[in-house]
Design a protein around this motif. Structure first.
Motif, PDB file in Angstrom:
ATOM      1  N   ALA A  62       0.825  -1.212   0.000  1.00  0.00           N
ATOM      2  CA  ALA A  62       0.000   0.000   0.000  1.00  0.00           C
ATOM      3  C   ALA A  62       0.857   1.259   0.000  1.00  0.00           C
ATOM      4  CB  ALA A  62      -0.931  -0.007   1.217  1.00  0.00           C
ATOM      5  N   ARG A  63       1.941   1.273   0.762  1.00  0.00           N
ATOM      6  CA  ARG A  63       2.770   2.484   0.830  1.00  0.00           C
ATOM      7  C   ARG A  63       3.503   2.724  -0.493  1.00  0.00           C
ATOM      8  NH1 ARG A  63       6.653   2.230   5.651  1.00  0.00           N
ATOM      9  NH2 ARG A  63       4.776   1.451   6.657  1.00  0.00           N
ATOM     10  N   ASP A  64       3.889   1.640  -1.201  1.00  0.00           N
ATOM     11  CA  ASP A  64       4.542   1.798  -2.503  1.00  0.00           C
ATOM     12  C   ASP A  64       3.557   2.304  -3.551  1.00  0.00           C
ATOM     13  OD1 ASP A  64       6.837   0.827  -1.335  1.00  0.00           O
ATOM     14  OD2 ASP A  64       6.554  -1.225  -2.064  1.00  0.00           O
ATOM     15  N   HIS A  73       1.302   6.723  -6.954  1.00  0.00           N
ATOM     16  CA  HIS A  73       0.173   7.610  -7.235  1.00  0.00           C
ATOM     17  C   HIS A  73       0.538   9.079  -6.962  1.00  0.00           C
ATOM     18  CE1 HIS A  73      -2.283   4.023  -7.594  1.00  0.00           C
ATOM     19  NE2 HIS A  73      -3.352   4.742  -7.859  1.00  0.00           N
ATOM     20  N   ALA A  74       1.333   9.320  -5.923  1.00  0.00           N
ATOM     21  CA  ALA A  74       1.757  10.687  -5.609  1.00  0.00           C
ATOM     22  C   ALA A  74       2.632  11.250  -6.724  1.00  0.00           C
ATOM     23  CB  ALA A  74       2.510  10.718  -4.285  1.00  0.00           C
ATOM     24  N   ALA A  75       3.523  10.428  -7.263  1.00  0.00           N
ATOM     25  CA  ALA A  75       4.389  10.879  -8.357  1.00  0.00           C
ATOM     26  C   ALA A  75       3.560  11.238  -9.595  1.00  0.00           C
ATOM     27  CB  ALA A  75       5.401   9.792  -8.693  1.00  0.00           C
ATOM     28  N   LEU A  76       2.557  10.428  -9.876  1.00  0.00           N
ATOM     29  CA  LEU A  76       1.687  10.713 -11.019  1.00  0.00           C
ATOM     30  C   LEU A  76       0.899  11.999 -10.788  1.00  0.00           C
ATOM     31  CD1 LEU A  76       0.490   9.897 -13.724  1.00  0.00           C
ATOM     32  CD2 LEU A  76      -1.047   8.328 -12.524  1.00  0.00           C
ATOM     33  N   THR A  85      -4.428  -3.745  -2.385  1.00  0.00           N
ATOM     34  CA  THR A  85      -3.055  -3.616  -1.916  1.00  0.00           C
ATOM     35  C   THR A  85      -2.859  -4.474  -0.669  1.00  0.00           C
ATOM     36  OG1 THR A  85      -3.575  -1.691  -0.540  1.00  0.00           O
ATOM     37  CG2 THR A  85      -2.874  -1.270  -2.829  1.00  0.00           C
ATOM     38  N   THR A  86      -1.615  -4.575  -0.242  1.00  0.00           N
ATOM     39  CA  THR A  86      -1.295  -5.344   0.957  1.00  0.00           C
ATOM     40  C   THR A  86      -0.413  -4.493   1.868  1.00  0.00           C
ATOM     41  OG1 THR A  86       0.558  -6.332  -0.241  1.00  0.00           O
ATOM     42  CG2 THR A  86      -1.465  -7.611  -0.116  1.00  0.00           C
ATOM     43  N   VAL A  87      -0.337  -4.904   3.117  1.00  0.00           N
ATOM     44  CA  VAL A  87       0.512  -4.227   4.094  1.00  0.00           C
ATOM     45  C   VAL A  87       1.371  -5.266   4.799  1.00  0.00           C
ATOM     46  CG1 VAL A  87       0.610  -2.867   6.210  1.00  0.00           C
ATOM     47  CG2 VAL A  87      -1.127  -2.348   4.481  1.00  0.00           C
ATOM     48  N   THR A  88       2.674  -5.122   4.689  1.00  0.00           N
ATOM     49  CA  THR A  88       3.573  -5.933   5.502  1.00  0.00           C
ATOM     50  C   THR A  88       3.725  -5.210   6.841  1.00  0.00           C
ATOM     51  OG1 THR A  88       4.758  -6.715   3.544  1.00  0.00           O
ATOM     52  CG2 THR A  88       5.869  -6.967   5.666  1.00  0.00           C
ATOM     53  N   VAL A  89       3.169  -5.801   7.881  1.00  0.00           N
ATOM     54  CA  VAL A  89       3.092  -5.127   9.179  1.00  0.00           C
ATOM     55  C   VAL A  89       4.448  -5.170   9.883  1.00  0.00           C
ATOM     56  CG1 VAL A  89       1.960  -5.080  11.425  1.00  0.00           C
ATOM     57  CG2 VAL A  89       0.651  -5.697   9.376  1.00  0.00           C
ATOM     58  N   GLU A 124      -3.195   3.294   5.026  1.00  0.00           N
ATOM     59  CA  GLU A 124      -1.746   3.250   4.797  1.00  0.00           C
ATOM     60  C   GLU A 124      -1.398   3.859   3.428  1.00  0.00           C
ATOM     61  OE1 GLU A 124       2.184   0.595   5.342  1.00  0.00           O
ATOM     62  OE2 GLU A 124       0.615   0.970   6.806  1.00  0.00           O
ATOM     63  N   PHE A 125      -2.167   3.496   2.404  1.00  0.00           N
ATOM     64  CA  PHE A 125      -1.969   4.087   1.071  1.00  0.00           C
ATOM     65  C   PHE A 125      -2.059   5.609   1.150  1.00  0.00           C
ATOM     66  CE2 PHE A 125      -4.339   6.195  -2.306  1.00  0.00           C
ATOM     67  CZ  PHE A 125      -3.509   6.004  -3.412  1.00  0.00           C
ATOM     68  N   LEU A 126      -3.096   6.096   1.821  1.00  0.00           N
ATOM     69  CA  LEU A 126      -3.362   7.531   1.855  1.00  0.00           C
ATOM     70  C   LEU A 126      -2.299   8.275   2.666  1.00  0.00           C
ATOM     71  CD1 LEU A 126      -5.672   8.967   0.427  1.00  0.00           C
ATOM     72  CD2 LEU A 126      -6.930   9.008   2.573  1.00  0.00           C
ATOM     73  N   LEU A 127      -1.823   7.651   3.736  1.00  0.00           N
ATOM     74  CA  LEU A 127      -0.774   8.286   4.536  1.00  0.00           C
ATOM     75  C   LEU A 127       0.540   8.335   3.742  1.00  0.00           C
ATOM     76  CD1 LEU A 127       0.216   9.583   7.093  1.00  0.00           C
ATOM     77  CD2 LEU A 127       0.393   7.310   8.138  1.00  0.00           C
ATOM     78  N   SER A 128       0.833   7.288   3.002  1.00  0.00           N
ATOM     79  CA  SER A 128       2.017   7.286   2.141  1.00  0.00           C
ATOM     80  C   SER A 128       1.902   8.370   1.072  1.00  0.00           C
ATOM     81  CB  SER A 128       2.191   5.916   1.485  1.00  0.00           C
ATOM     82  OG  SER A 128       3.245   5.919   0.553  1.00  0.00           O
ATOM     83  N   LEU A 129       0.712   8.501   0.505  1.00  0.00           N
ATOM     84  CA  LEU A 129       0.456   9.557  -0.480  1.00  0.00           C
ATOM     85  C   LEU A 129       0.709  10.931   0.144  1.00  0.00           C
ATOM     86  CD1 LEU A 129      -1.125   9.869  -3.440  1.00  0.00           C
ATOM     87  CD2 LEU A 129      -2.920  10.753  -1.943  1.00  0.00           C
ATOM     88  N   ALA A 130       0.211  11.116   1.364  1.00  0.00           N
ATOM     89  CA  ALA A 130       0.361  12.397   2.060  1.00  0.00           C
ATOM     90  C   ALA A 130       1.831  12.737   2.291  1.00  0.00           C
ATOM     91  CB  ALA A 130      -0.378  12.345   3.398  1.00  0.00           C
TER      92      ALA A 130
END
Length: 422
Positions: free
Chosen positions: A285-287, A292-295, A318-322, A333-339
């Motif tokens: 999810a973070r990747d 998405h942020a780069a795009l 997506t997946t999350v390796t905890v 997690e995706f959205l926080l990585s985007l932020a």
């Protein structure tokens, strides 16, 4: 569009996406046209199973009975079809008992009988019947390890099938010689019906050898008895071409693509050009958030490859390796990585939610991001990067009051993401 309207616009897109894949909208057209000579038995599992059963009750003219199992809190007001609630994503004793009863219920059916099998995402954990010699506790432990490992849903379900007495086509074999019609709401990238809920009524092309390889890939240790069960081939599933499936049919009645197209229609009506990137994005999810942020930055700064204003829409799982101990959820997690990656870039707003209303195992569907999210968090003493490192997307957006809470939607086509670039 004024930035203050962005939040409601994104919520409207998500709500439209969920509505487009509801059982009420999608299921009736796929019901068999005539009642069979014999009995009609309804069985099923998933977060949408009770809602699907209610639609069958509302539209079926003849005799009807059966049992479906859904997640706690996802029931519906069925009168003729029994609804059992059980645990998800880690199975529990209620799910095991329900699966056992279902197998007993289909025993002794004849070729004149019809089985309607209602399957939606989550069914794999909810329909838990360990294979002979394997305990529920062992299955729970393997399931927890897989969920934390970063394995894809296809990989997780491959392993689940081979430790099960009901998944991977075994439920359909138990129904034979009755005709089985399976209706599926897809929560898997690619919409492979055999992967949805681990395909209890579909033949399975995967093997015990593949299941073992997945466990080794993610360094998941299992008891010797379980390893021997796979290594010996004792857990092998029925394969495509098996004549016992010949009279059966299946229909995928709702997909992520349908949800994304419904959201795109909302955007067009608002004068915002939508771009559907993909309905089957997988990965950490973070990747995925970073990409998405780069795009989004490329669109915002250079009008490439799309001109703004526009909205980028995507689905998948997506997946999350905890690694941390925060309250996560893959969409948060995706959205926080985007932020973290956007650094407060002006004009970019986003939403990421699970269409079932539950982001992982939390009580929210997902969250909403705005250009000032990181700045507002800083003022509260909440550090975005530290929260991401601790897998605490839930905690970050909860502190801002930006969680999206819908309650159970009783459908599930997985993740929904929309990035608005003004």
């Amino acid at each position: 569009m004024h930035p203050s309207q962005a939040r409601q616009f994104l919520l409207d897109m998500f709500n439209s996406a969920v509505g487009a894949v509801s059982a009420e909208k999608c299921l009736p057209a796929f019901l068999p046209q005539a009642s069979p000579e014999g009995r009609t038995l309804v069985i099923g599992a998933g977060k949408g199973a009770a809602a699907m059963a209610k639609v069958v009750e509302d539209h079926w003219q003849g005799e009807l009975s059966g049992l479906v199992v859904t997640r706690y809190g996802h029931g519906a007001g069925c009168k003729r079809i029994e609804v059992v609630e059980a645990a998800h994503p880690v199975p529990d004793e209620a799910g095991r008992r329900a699966a056992g009863r279902m197998m007993e219920m289909v025993h002794g059916l004849t070729e004149k009988d019809l089985v309607l099998c209602l399957i939606s995402g989550g069914g794999s954990a909810l329909l838990a019947l360990p294979a002979q010699g394997i305990t529920l506790e062992q299955k729970q432990a393997v399931n927890k390890a897989l969920l934390k490992s970063g394995a894809t849903i296809s990989e997780i379900n491959c392993v689940r099938k081979h430790f099960s007495a009901i998944k991977g086509g075994r439920l359909a074999l138990a129904c034979a010689p009755a005709r089985v019609v399976t209706l599926l709401i897809s929560d898997v990238p690619g919409d492979d019906p055999g992967v949805i809920a681990s395909g209890p009524t579909l033949p399975d092309p995967t093997t015990c050898e593949e299941a073992l390889a997945i466990l080794r890939k993610y360094r998941i240790t299992i008891p010797d008895t379980m390893e021997q069960y796979l290594a010996s081939g004792a857990g092998e599933t029925p394969k495509p071409g098996d004549p016992r499936f010949a009279r059966n049919e299946h229909h995928v009645i709702a997909t992520a693509q349908q949800a994304l197209e419904a959201a795109a229609s909302i955007a067009r009506a608002a004068g915002i050009t939508p771009y559907v990137l993909s309905d089957e994005i997988e990965g950490e999810a973070r990747d995925v958030g970073m990409v998405h942020a780069a795009l989004a930055r490329q669109v915002a700064s250079r009008n490439q490859p799309f001109q703004r204003p526009c909205v980028l829409i995507s689905g998948g799982e997506t997946t999350v390796t905890v690694r941390g101990n925060g309250r996560g959820g893959r969409n948060a997690e995706f959205l926080l990585s985007l932020a973290v990656s956007l650094h407060g870039l002006e004009g970019v707003h986003a939403i990421a939610c699970d269409t079932d209303g539950i982001d992982g195992s939390e009580d929210n569907a997902g969250a909403i991001y705005a250009p000032d999210s990181v700045e507002r968090a800083e003022k509260l003493g909440v550090r975005a990067r530290a929260m991401l490192d601790n897998n605490d997307g839930y905690g970050f957006f909860s502190a801002l009051g930006d969680l999206v809470v819908t309650g159970p939607t009783r459908t599930n086509v997985n993740d929904f993401r929309a990035i608005l670039i003004l």
